[in-house]
Design an enzyme around this catalytic site. Structure first.
Site, PDB file in Angstrom:
ATOM      1  N   GLU A  80      20.855  15.623   1.306  1.00 61.48           N
ATOM      2  CA  GLU A  80      21.904  16.362   2.029  1.00 61.48           C
ATOM      3  C   GLU A  80      23.165  16.536   1.196  1.00 61.48           C
ATOM      4  O   GLU A  80      24.046  15.677   1.205  1.00 61.48           O
ATOM      5  CB  GLU A  80      22.247  15.644   3.346  1.00 61.48           C
ATOM      6  CG  GLU A  80      23.322  16.371   4.143  1.00 61.48           C
ATOM      7  CD  GLU A  80      23.654  15.709   5.478  1.00 61.48           C
ATOM      8  OE1 GLU A  80      23.126  14.630   5.762  1.00 61.48           O
ATOM      9  OE2 GLU A  80      24.459  16.287   6.222  1.00 61.48           O
ATOM     10  N   LYS A  85      18.621  19.240   3.190  1.00 65.16           N
ATOM     11  CA  LYS A  85      19.511  19.446   4.340  1.00 65.16           C
ATOM     12  C   LYS A  85      20.836  19.996   3.824  1.00 65.16           C
ATOM     13  O   LYS A  85      21.763  19.244   3.525  1.00 65.16           O
ATOM     14  CB  LYS A  85      19.710  18.121   5.080  1.00 65.16           C
ATOM     15  CG  LYS A  85      20.703  18.189   6.229  1.00 65.16           C
ATOM     16  CD  LYS A  85      20.573  16.990   7.149  1.00 65.16           C
ATOM     17  CE  LYS A  85      21.662  16.981   8.203  1.00 65.16           C
ATOM     18  NZ  LYS A  85      21.424  16.010   9.269  1.00 65.16           N
TER      19      LYS A  85
HETATM   20  P1  13P Z   1      26.324  17.773  11.928  1.00 63.85           P
HETATM   21  O1  13P Z   1      25.199  18.666  12.373  1.00 63.85           O
HETATM   22  O2  13P Z   1      27.222  17.324  13.041  1.00 63.85           O
HETATM   23  O3  13P Z   1      27.059  18.327  10.733  1.00 63.85           O
HETATM   24  O4  13P Z   1      25.664  16.401  11.448  1.00 63.85           O
HETATM   25  C1  13P Z   1      24.521  16.419  10.703  1.00 63.85           C
HETATM   26  C2  13P Z   1      24.481  15.232   9.832  1.00 63.85           C
HETATM   27  O5  13P Z   1      23.517  14.504   9.808  1.00 63.85           O
HETATM   28  C3  13P Z   1      25.636  14.976   8.961  1.00 63.85           C
HETATM   29  O6  13P Z   1      25.286  14.056   7.964  1.00 63.85           O
END
Ligand code: 13P
Length: 339
Positions: free
Chosen positions: A177, A219
């Site tokens: 991510e 992600k």
């Molecule tokens: P949000 O969808 O609220 O951005 O959170 C996703 C997430 O896992 C952030 O690390």
């Protein structure tokens, strides 16, 4: 490493019609969200709140996996079933957040590096025993005057790749991510160029560390204008995001599960839907939302045990809209039945 288990798990996580619920907020983050609604930030309240999601009837129709926090993976439902076991019995893959947060990056004022690599091999072994089959690590890149720096992008991409390699060694699918924050005055062009740099650097580091791209999930944030700038249209966001991903994400990656990043619930759904309408793409495009799946449910609950069922319905409604968006089958009229 069990590569077949990894590949199968990654495919399950991004199966069409389903997405991931991010329920891995750290104590300070969930504490802030509870405080804003006057909910006490106790361990029992966090357990009750998260149990509401995990026990929502038909959860498995829309949700393929849930990202848990260290406290949550050790908690049990009212009848004593450990949460990972409860999810697994529904066919929902339990996952775990393993980074220890974004800390100031030395020599780079205003920028952060995500920490948590020390001891990670041992922690992953324990989490596998507790039932986790995927993990998450979030790198945070902010856009500002002169930022992000090359130093910040490279340090974060390197950490993501080291984390992903350790996960695969432990037979745990890494969610990689790299979040480019929405906050700021920048326009969509700038977001596109920063996101492109970040993703190119991330995949270069993943390859350098020997990460199997067919056994991970990306992600990313969407390519979107800054929160203090004029919003681009839904179609523009979809076009720019797909273009950026096509230029940076190898087709071996089975799926891309977006974060919501502070978008409104409906924007997050509409953007995902518009992207999937433009498919097919080399990878499945789905959601791994935190706030965009939870905000309405948390408000509905508000700490009141009598409101848990309505909160669960509000959550299922959002999950079903996002599920439709993974097929490009969402319509704004589907929102109207939301309380
Ligand atoms: P949000 O969808 O609220 O951005 O959170 C996703 C997430 O896992 C952030 O690390």
């Amino acid at each position: 490493m069990d590569i077949t288990l990894l590949q199968e798990t990654a495919q399950r996580m991004v199966a069409v019609g389903k997405g991931v619920l991010a329920a891995d907020e750290s104590h300070p983050t969930i504490g802030k969200r509870f405080a804003a609604l006057g909910i006490e930030a106790s361990e029992e309240n966090r357990r009750l709140y998260r149990q509401m999601f995990f026990c929502s009837p038909g959860l498995e129709d829309y949700i393929s996996g849930v990202i848990l926090f260290d406290e949550t993976i050790r908690q049990r439902s009212d009848d004593g079933t450990p949460f990972p076991e409860l999810l697994d019995a529904k066919g929902v893959v339990p996952g775990i957040k393993v980074d220890s947060g974004a800390k100031p990056l030395a020599g780079h004022p205003g920028e952060t590096i995500t920490e948590g690599l020390d001891g990670l091999r041992d922690r992953l072994g324990e989490y596998f025993e507790l039932g986790a089959r995927f993990a998450k690590w979030r790198a945070v890149i902010s856009i500002g005057n002169g930022t992000p720096s090359r130093g910040c992008i490279e340090a974060n991409a390197h950490a993501l790749a080291r984390y992903a390699a350790l996960c695969q060694e432990a037979s745990i699918v890494p969610i990689v991510e790299p979040e480019v924050l929405m906050t700021g005055h920048h326009d969509i062009d700038r977001c596109e160029s920063v996101t492109t740099d970040v993703l190119q650097c991330t995949f270069s580091q993943l390859q350098c560390q020997g990460v199997s791209l067919d056994a991970m999930v990306l992600k990313p944030s969407m390519v979107i204008s800054g929160s203090d700038s004029t919003a681009a249209t839904v179609e523009e966001v979809a076009l720019r995001t797909i273009g950026c991903l096509r230029n940076t994400v190898p087709a071996a990656v089975p799926g891309i599960a977006f974060l919501s990043g502070g978008q409104t619930d409906e924007d997050a759904t509409a953007h995902l839907n518009a992207m999937n309408r433009r498919g097919p793409h080399p990878w499945n495009l789905t959601f791994s939302y935190g706030r965009a799946l939870q905000t309405r449910a948390m408000k509905t609950w508000g700490g009141d045990p009598a409101a848990l069922e309505s909160a669960s319905q509000a959550f299922l409604k959002r999950a079903s809209c996002n599920s439709a968006a993974t097929r490009g089958a969402w319509e704004p009229s589907m929102e109207q039945s939301i309380a």
